[in-house]
Structure formats: structure tokens, C-alpha cells
Design a protein around this motif. Structure first.
Motif, PDB file in Angstrom:
ATOM      1  N   GLU A  50      46.470   8.017  24.447  1.00  0.00           N
ATOM      2  CA  GLU A  50      45.031   8.083  24.164  1.00  0.00           C
ATOM      3  C   GLU A  50      44.417   9.385  24.680  1.00  0.00           C
ATOM      4  O   GLU A  50      43.446   9.893  24.126  1.00  0.00           O
ATOM      5  N   LEU A  52      45.623  12.372  24.596  1.00  0.00           N
ATOM      6  CA  LEU A  52      45.755  13.467  23.628  1.00  0.00           C
ATOM      7  C   LEU A  52      45.242  13.092  22.246  1.00  0.00           C
ATOM      8  O   LEU A  52      44.869  13.969  21.463  1.00  0.00           O
ATOM      9  N   LEU A  53      45.206  11.795  21.940  1.00  0.00           N
ATOM     10  CA  LEU A  53      44.582  11.430  20.672  1.00  0.00           C
ATOM     11  C   LEU A  53      43.076  11.702  20.744  1.00  0.00           C
ATOM     12  O   LEU A  53      42.451  12.087  19.757  1.00  0.00           O
ATOM     13  N   ALA A  55      41.898  14.152  22.395  1.00  0.00           N
ATOM     14  CA  ALA A  55      41.852  15.611  22.205  1.00  0.00           C
ATOM     15  C   ALA A  55      41.976  15.952  20.721  1.00  0.00           C
ATOM     16  O   ALA A  55      41.263  16.815  20.195  1.00  0.00           O
ATOM     17  N   ALA A  56      42.887  15.242  20.034  1.00  0.00           N
ATOM     18  CA  ALA A  56      43.076  15.489  18.596  1.00  0.00           C
ATOM     19  C   ALA A  56      41.798  15.196  17.831  1.00  0.00           C
ATOM     20  O   ALA A  56      41.448  15.893  16.871  1.00  0.00           O
ATOM     21  N   ARG A  59      39.673  18.092  17.771  1.00  0.00           N
ATOM     22  CA  ARG A  59      40.165  19.148  16.892  1.00  0.00           C
ATOM     23  C   ARG A  59      39.736  18.917  15.446  1.00  0.00           C
ATOM     24  O   ARG A  59      39.620  19.852  14.668  1.00  0.00           O
ATOM     25  N   LEU A  60      39.563  17.649  15.095  1.00  0.00           N
ATOM     26  CA  LEU A  60      39.331  17.325  13.681  1.00  0.00           C
ATOM     27  C   LEU A  60      37.854  17.333  13.296  1.00  0.00           C
ATOM     28  O   LEU A  60      37.517  17.208  12.136  1.00  0.00           O
ATOM     29  N   LEU A  83      38.421  21.099  23.293  1.00  0.00           N
ATOM     30  CA  LEU A  83      39.375  21.293  22.200  1.00  0.00           C
ATOM     31  C   LEU A  83      38.648  21.486  20.877  1.00  0.00           C
ATOM     32  O   LEU A  83      39.251  21.772  19.849  1.00  0.00           O
ATOM     33  N   ALA A 127      47.419  21.646  25.642  1.00  0.00           N
ATOM     34  CA  ALA A 127      46.131  21.439  24.977  1.00  0.00           C
ATOM     35  C   ALA A 127      45.050  22.252  25.680  1.00  0.00           C
ATOM     36  O   ALA A 127      44.207  22.889  25.032  1.00  0.00           O
TER      37      ALA A 127
END
Lengths: 345, 445
Positions: A50, A52-53, A55-56, A59-60, A83, A127
Motif C-alpha cells: 500500500e 507504494l501503491l 505513491a503510484a 504518479r497517475l 511523487l 521512489a
């Protein structure tokens, strides 16, 4: 006038210094005529993926425009909000995900040295390198945070101090008979040092704040026989009164990033007792000048606080010197630095 | 009459080019998968107006392919297209195709199309007549292929390395990784081949094949060879044209390797295969690379030759089961010597590696590669490729988080990378398209 987004991660239902920090920046940017909004995404750190998700997710998100309006600058403040992708990103970092860095190997981190956890820490560092590396400039809330960033990530940053949330309202009602502890009741805040100190020094202690460590702290108070008044969460008015009426402020965390507490004490003309390993407060508290710096030991903390409570004139002098030392610390300076870094001033 | 579904643009033999050979090897099998008409690059425009459902263009870093890219640019998005990028960098194509013909404006425009504002800056310098050192700056940073990538409906590449670069640069353009094919070798007996080529029958033979260029670093191979005592040296055959006064010839003399090295000169296709059959080990120390796939190494591995390669670029994707990867730099000659010695002296090792190389080649047979092509082509024709852009964006962002890359702590565990991918896949169900992997390594399952 610029269009600015302040980005921060949010833990639903939790509110503390970081939230007040972001709210303060928003308020000050708006006060200077900029169009500002706060972008928050929830952050959860368990199970590991979770982290890094989250963090993702940053990014989106496309924050380059909003309803056809160009966003001129983004100011992310907290992992993993930095991020976020934007061509004009100026980070004002409160803290990274410290469990993966300086808290690794302590009780404040549940990361182990297992190969899998090593990889998770590595991904967090990667990251960070990406998110912070894209920024036009990285500021931190304190030099301690900047030093950690250099030590663990090799990223250069500049400390940018800001005033505490109630700046302008703090007052001094003269040296009072009790010591004050303020903050969230977390283990790493080490409020047990203050309680043990109160028991050793024989002075009354008021603790303003609530948190998960409360039950343990109450047990410490009962065991040591300290005279402790647990006030729980207090209103702004009560907080201002407590600062105004105390004789000394005890602030003894383990490697704090910044901590408003020392600044709030100085704005109320009160000296601060802190510890040699407390981190951020050491950027303000000078031994014998604006307070006392002791080893992280209840007895030492108690002795220093007892001395100051017994010598109100000395305490007042230190408090006044403390106030003098932070006079240049203003929102004006903060906003100018951020906008200049973003090419908007 | 209804047109065939696919227009296939590529040079073909007798044109002498690696891509011509590649396409010839592919076409036999691809025709069994999908109806197609072939067009040479000079007639690429005709392919776009031929009524095909899609046009596929085989392109490499050679001005021969310029008409293909110009036709693609003219027809971008009008007809679904697949660009097969044999080289990530197309700089030499545009430099030779435009700059050398005095078409500075076209060159500058291509720089800008590929590299946006920073490309325009360099393009303006070119317009002013300055020599623009794009290639010298950083080949990976200025591939000049991205304008063409934007024109295509989908891109096919041969390696993870180049697909990763594409995902970083153009995540919204659907891309497929389809490995280089490995054509079956013509049948030659080992002894017959050695006799025919005049090579020793009683020694282990290491062959390095293809055009001899400084990047192939034959000198480094000779350096490694010289470190072995004469009795332990394999016999090295350099299959490629080398002039009599080439410093390599002198290096052989100076290192006392006359009895251990043979320069064959230019090899015909027939002799290439004979040498492949005659050899026991293949060596290719190419460095630097811009992500290109070596057709020669693919062919040689397909013949069952263990390979010794530089630990760079696409070579890194070769399995350790048959490829020794030599780190470039300090200790390189020693590492080459160690590997040559091991492969030369250990028959069992060669046998195991040879079998692994052959199996790897069989998995890349023209028939299997053609099936992968057909899957990608159908995805484009049926309009399923654009949704892959979502996957591309996610892949790029996961890359930004470090997934799939080595990190600063030297961790070898990759479970977290997998868990992140799984987490995204699970959450993206219903939003993300079903995985579309035209080529899978194993034929099982």
C-alpha cells in the motif's frame, strides 16, 4: 496571481502538525492573492504494497491543468505526495517515510532486515529519488530533515522554517509553577522522560494532547508517583493559556523533524528543556541560552526543569532570548522562498 | 476483389540487409497466419493506399527505410499501422537520408518531432548550418525515433530493454515485445564444415561473426586469448572482412597468436552457416550498444553455440544457461580468458550450454514468432491496442517507483515488485485491458 496546488498525503481521521502546516501555507498563499487549493490523497502503509501503491496513485494524477486552467506550481509536502508529476514542482518536505530510513532498526519501525523488507525499503528510496529528483528545488521544514535527506538519499535540500499555527496569539502571563508538555501521545515523543523528570524533580507537570501512548504514560505516572495532569486534547485558547502560564516547556522527543513546540514556547517567552538526541528542537534550543539540553534521561530532564522552575528570573531571561532568536521566522519569508524557487517571484 | 488484410513493408533479398533477411525468414510463416502483400520501402505509400486493414513496416537505422517512415508520417492514423523498430536509434537514417542530401529543414523537423522543445533547439542550430552532434551527445537520449513512434498505432520491438525505453518516452503508444526470430540453420556436418573452411578438426573453435567494427572489440578478445597458455587456447575465427594492414592483424602477430587466430574475410551466407556449424562457441563483445539485438548472435545460439558476450544492453537478456556475460572494463580480458578456458576445456559444460542455446532458438522459430506477430496485428486491426496505453502509463510509473530496477541497497528479492504489479492488476480489473503478450517464452501451458 498564480495558480498553486499544495499536495499532501492524508491519513483519514488523523490530524496533527502536518495538517496545520499545510493549512497555514494555504492560508498565507491565499492572503497574498494567489489562487490555491489543497490536493490530498489518503495514505495507508499496511500491508507493505500500500505504501507504494499510494505513491503510484500520485504518479497517475494529472495536476498540470484544472478545468482548462494551467496550474503554475505544485508544492508537495509529505511522502508520497511529492511523487506527483508537474513541470514546476517545488517540494517543501515535512518528512519522508521515516520507518524506512532513520527509524529502521528502532522500535518505531516494523521493517526488518529480511530480503523482502530490504527490497521494500529500496523501492521507497527509489521512489523518493524519482519524486524529489524531479523537483526544481527541495525545501525541508527543518535542517534535521534536510540532513536526513542528504544522509539517506544524497539529495540536497534547504531548511525553510515557518511560524507555528497560532503565531500572533501567544502571550506570557509570567513564570508559572508547573512544567508543560504538548503534543501527540506517541511512544517516540518520549513523554515518559518528562513524567520521570517530574517525579525526580518534584514539580507538577501538565500534559496537553492525546494519542495511542496515553495508557502507558498514565502507568509511568502511577509507578513513579509523579504529579501529572493529563488534559487530553485542548482548545486553542486553553493551549495558549497553558503556554502563557507555565514555567518551562519540556520537549524531549527522539529525533523530531521540527516540532512547533519549541517555537510556541519561545513565542510565549518560556525556556525549553530538550535532549541531546531530540533532533529538530536542537536547531533552536541553545544550552544555557534559550533553555537546557540534557541527556535523554528522566533524572537529567527533571533536574534541569526543577532548576528553571526554582529560578523564575533565569527562566524569563531564557524565554525572552528564545523569542528574540526566532524573530526573522515569518510566513512572508517562507512564501517568498517557495515562489522564487518556482520562478513566480 | 478484397485486399489482403496486411500490407508488409520491408526490403527483401536480394537487397543485402539484416532486415531483408529477417523479413524473408519471417514471411514464410507469417503468410500462414494472415493474408499479406509485400512492398519495398520505396513503395511504402502504395501500401497505405492498398486497402489493407493494417500496414506493418520493418525499419532499422539505415536510410534505406526513409521512404517507409515518410509514408508512415503522411498516413499516420489514417490506416492502422505497426512499426517494427529493429533499432531504437534512427539517427543515422535521418542523418544520411536528410543531412547528407542537404535537407536540413527535414532533419530539424524530425529532431523536433522526436524530442519536442529540446529537439527544436538543436534543430534551429542545424538550420543555421551548424553541425548538430546529436549522436555524439547521447545516442539513448536522442534516438530520433520517437516521431515515427508517435505516428504508429503500435510498435513492435525485440527486447525488454528497448520496450522499457519506449515506455519511458512514449507510454501511451502501445508496444509489444516480440523477440528476434531464430531461423533454422541449413544442415551442415561439423567435420564437413571444418574441412570445407580449412579449419582444424581437433581444436575447440570460437567464432566471432559479422562485420568487424571497433565496437565488436576483437582486440579485447585477442587480449583475453593471449592470457591463456598456448595449449589451452581455443582456435578463434574472425568471420568478417579485415584489411591486411588492419591493426588487428598486427595485434595477432605481436601477441604470438598466429597459430590460434584466423581471419576469414567477408563471408557469404553459405559460409556464415558453415562456420556456425564448424564452431563450438560464439563470441560477441560489442560495446557500446544502443539496445540493438544481434541477429548474428541469435543465429549462432540457434545453431547450439554457447555464447560469450559483453554484459551490456540486449545481451543481458540472454539466459545465463548458455550466455557468459563479461563485464566491460577492469578485468575484462581476464574474464574472457576464464570463460574461453572453461568452455574450451569442459566438454560437458559445452554440451549443456549448447542444448540450452538450441532450445532458446527453437522457442524463437519463425513459426512461433509469426504467431506472435499475428496476435499483435489482430490487436491493432480490432482496435484493442489503444487501451494498452493504460498499461504503458502504469508501467512507466511503476518504473519510476523503482519496480524492476536495481536499487541502492543491493536487494535481490523481487517479491515486492511482484506484489505491486499484482496489486495494480487486481485494482485495475474492469479498467485495464486483459494482458496482451503476443510472445511467451514457453510453449507449455
Amino acid at each position: 496571481m498564480a495558480n498553486i496546488l499544495v499536495c499532501t498525503a492524508q491519513v483519514p481521521f488523523a490530524s496533527g502538525g502536518a495538517e496545520r502546516h499545510a493549512a497555514g501555507l494555504l492560508r498565507e498563499l491565499k492572503a497574498r492573492g494567489h489562487r490555491v487549493d489543497l490536493v490530498q490523497l489518503p495514505f495507508k502503509w499496511y500491508p507493505r504494497e500500500e505504501i507504494l501503491l499510494s505513491a503510484a496513485a500520485w504518479r497517475l494524477v494529472d495536476v498540470t491543468e484544472a478545468d482548462g486552467t494551467k496550474v503554475d506550481l505544485v508544492i508537495p509536502m509529505k511522502f508520497p505526495s511529492y511523487l506527483v508529476r508537474h513541470p514546476n514542482k517545488v517540494v517543501w518536505l515535512i518528512h519522508q517515510f521515516r520507518q524506512a530510513y532513520d527509524r529502521f532498526g528502532t522500535q518505531q519501525s516494523d521493517f526488518t532486515a529480511s530480503p523482502e523488507d530490504t527490497r521494500w525499503r529500496e523501492l521507497i528510496a527509489e521512489a523518493d529519488a524519482t519524486g524529489l529528483g524531479e523537483a526544481r528545488k527541495v525545501f525541508t521544514n527543518a535542517r534535521n530533515t534536510a540532513d536526513r535527506l542528504m544522509r539517506f538519499n544524497g539529495i540536497e535540500a534547504e531548511a525553510l522554517y515557518h511560524p507555528p499555527p497560532l503565531a500572533g496569539r501567544y502571550r506570557d502571563d509570567g513564570p508559572g509553577p508547573f512544567a508543560l508538555v504538548v503534543g501527540r501521545l506517541d511512544a517516540w515523543k518520549r513523554m515518559d522522560l518528562a513524567i520521570e523528570g517530574a517525579a525526580a524533580g518534584g514539580f507538577p507537570l501538565v500534559i496537553a494532547g492525546s494519542g495511542p501512548d496515553e495508557e502507558r504514560l498514565r502507568k509511568v505516572a502511577a509507578r513513579t508517583g509523579a504529579n501529572v495532569d493529563f488534559r487530553g486534547s485542548v482548545s486553542d485558547e486553553e493551549l495558549l493559556s497553558l503556554y502563557a502560564g507555565c514555567g518551562v516547556v519540556l520537549f524531549t522527543p527522539a529525533d523530531e523533524d521540527y516540532g512547533y513546540i519549541a517555537l510556541e514556547a519561545f513565542l510565549s517567552k518560556k525556556p525549553v528543556v530538550t535532549c541531546t538526541d531530540s533532533g529538530g528542537p536542537l536547531e533552536f534550543v541553545i544550552e544555557g541560552e534559550t533553555g537546557r539540553v540534557t541527556p535523554p534521561d528522566g533524572g537529567a530532564v527533571g533536574a534541569a526543569a526543577a532548576e528553571l522552575l526554582a529560578s523564575p528570573a533565569v527562566a524569563r531571561e531564557m524565554g525572552e532570548r528564545g523569542l528574540e532568536s526566532i524573530r526573522g521566522l515569518t510566513w512572508e519569508a517562507v512564501v517568498s522562498a517557495l515562489l522564487r524557487a518556482g520562478g513566480l517571484a | 476483389m478484397t485486399a489482403e488484410p496486411l500490407g508488409f513493408v520491408s526490403p527483401l533479398p536480394p537487397v543485402r540487409s539484416g532486415i531483408a533477411d529477417y523479413s524473408a525468414d519471417l514471411l514464410g510463416a507469417l503468410r500462414g497466419e494472415i493474408g499479406l502483400v509485400t512492398y519495398p520501402p520505396a513503395e511504402a505509400t502504395r501500401a497505405f493506399s492498398g486497402g489493407h486493414e493494417a500496414v506493418l513496416l520493418q525499419v532499422g537505422n539505415d536510410p534505406l527505410h526513409l521512404p517507409s517512415l515518410e509514408a508512415l508520417r503522411e498516413n499516420a492514423r489514417r490506416v492502422p499501422s505497426l512499426l517494427v523498430l529493429h533499432d531504437f536509434s534512427l539517427h543515422h537514417l535521418f542523418a544520411a537520408g536528410y543531412l547528407d542530401r542537404g535537407c536540413t529543414e527535414e532533419y530539424a523537423r524530425e529532431l523536433e518531432r522526436s524530442h519536442g522543445a529540446r529537439g527544436r533547439t538543436l534543430g534551429d542550430r542545424a538550420r543555421r548550418g551548424e553541425r548538430v552532434p546529436v549522436w555524439d551527445l547521447a545516442p539513448w537520449g536522442w534516438p530520433m525515433s520517437l516521431g515515427a513512434v508517435d505516428d504508429a498505432s503500435a510498435v513492435i520491438v525485440h527486447s525488454r530493454l528497448v520496450r522499457g525505453a519506449l515506455l519511458r518516452e512514449r507510454p501511451r503508444v502501445p508496444s509489444f515485445e516480440i523477440p528476434h526470430l531464430v531461423a533454422p540453420a541449413p544442415a551442415h556436418g561439423r567435420d564437413e564444415a571444418r574441412i570445407g573452411l580449412g579449419l582444424p578438426r581437433d581444436r575447440v573453435i570460437a567464432a566471432t561473426l559479422g562485420v568487424v567494427t571497433p565496437a565488436k572489440r576483437i582486440g579485447k578478445l585477442l587480449e583475453g586469448l593471449a592470457l591463456l597458455s598456448p595449449g589451452r587456447r581455443p582456435f578463434v575465427v574472425v568471420g568478417g572482412a579485415v584489411a591486411a594492414d588492419d591493426p588487428l592483424v598486427q595485434a595477432v602477430r605481436e601477441r604470438g597468436l598466429e597459430a590460434d587466430v584466423r581471419f576469414t574475410g567477408y563471408l557469404s551466407d553459405h559460409d556464415f552457416w558453415r562456420l556456425a556449424r564448424a564452431a563450438d562457441v560464439a563470441v560477441n563483445l560489442r560495446f557500446p550498444t544502443v539496445g540493438e539485438t544481434s541477429g548474428a548472435v541469435c543465429r549462432l545460439a540457434g545453431c547450439g553455440l554457447p555464447v560469450v558476450v559483453s554484459d551490456v544492453g540486449w545481451f543481458r537478456e540472454l539466459p545465463d544457461s548458455f550466455a557468459s556475460k563479461i563485464p566491460v572494463g577492469e578485468g575484462e580480458a581476464e574474464a574472457i580468458a576464464r570463460d574461453l578456458d572453461a568452455l574450451g576445456s569442459d566438454d560437458a559444460l559445452r554440451t549443456v550450454r549448447s542444448a540450452a542455446a538450441r532450445a532458446w532458438g527453437e522457442a524463437r522459430s519463425p513459426a512461433r514468432i509469426a504467431q506472435a506477430y499475428a496476435r499483435a496485428i489482430r490487436a491493432v486491426i480490432e482496435g484493442r491496442a489503444p487501451s494498452l496505453a493504460l498499461c504503458g502509463v502504469l508501467a512507466r510509473e511503476l518504473g519510476a517507483l523503482g519496480v524492476g530496477r536495481a536499487g541502492s541497497l543491493g536487494a535481490r528479492d523481487r517479491v515486492p515488485d511482484g506484489r505491486l504489479l499484482a496489486g495494480l492488476g487486481e485494482r485495475g480489473a474492469g479498467v485495464l485491458p486483459a494482458p496482451l503478450t503476443p510472445f511467451v517464452e514457453s510453449t507449455e501451458g
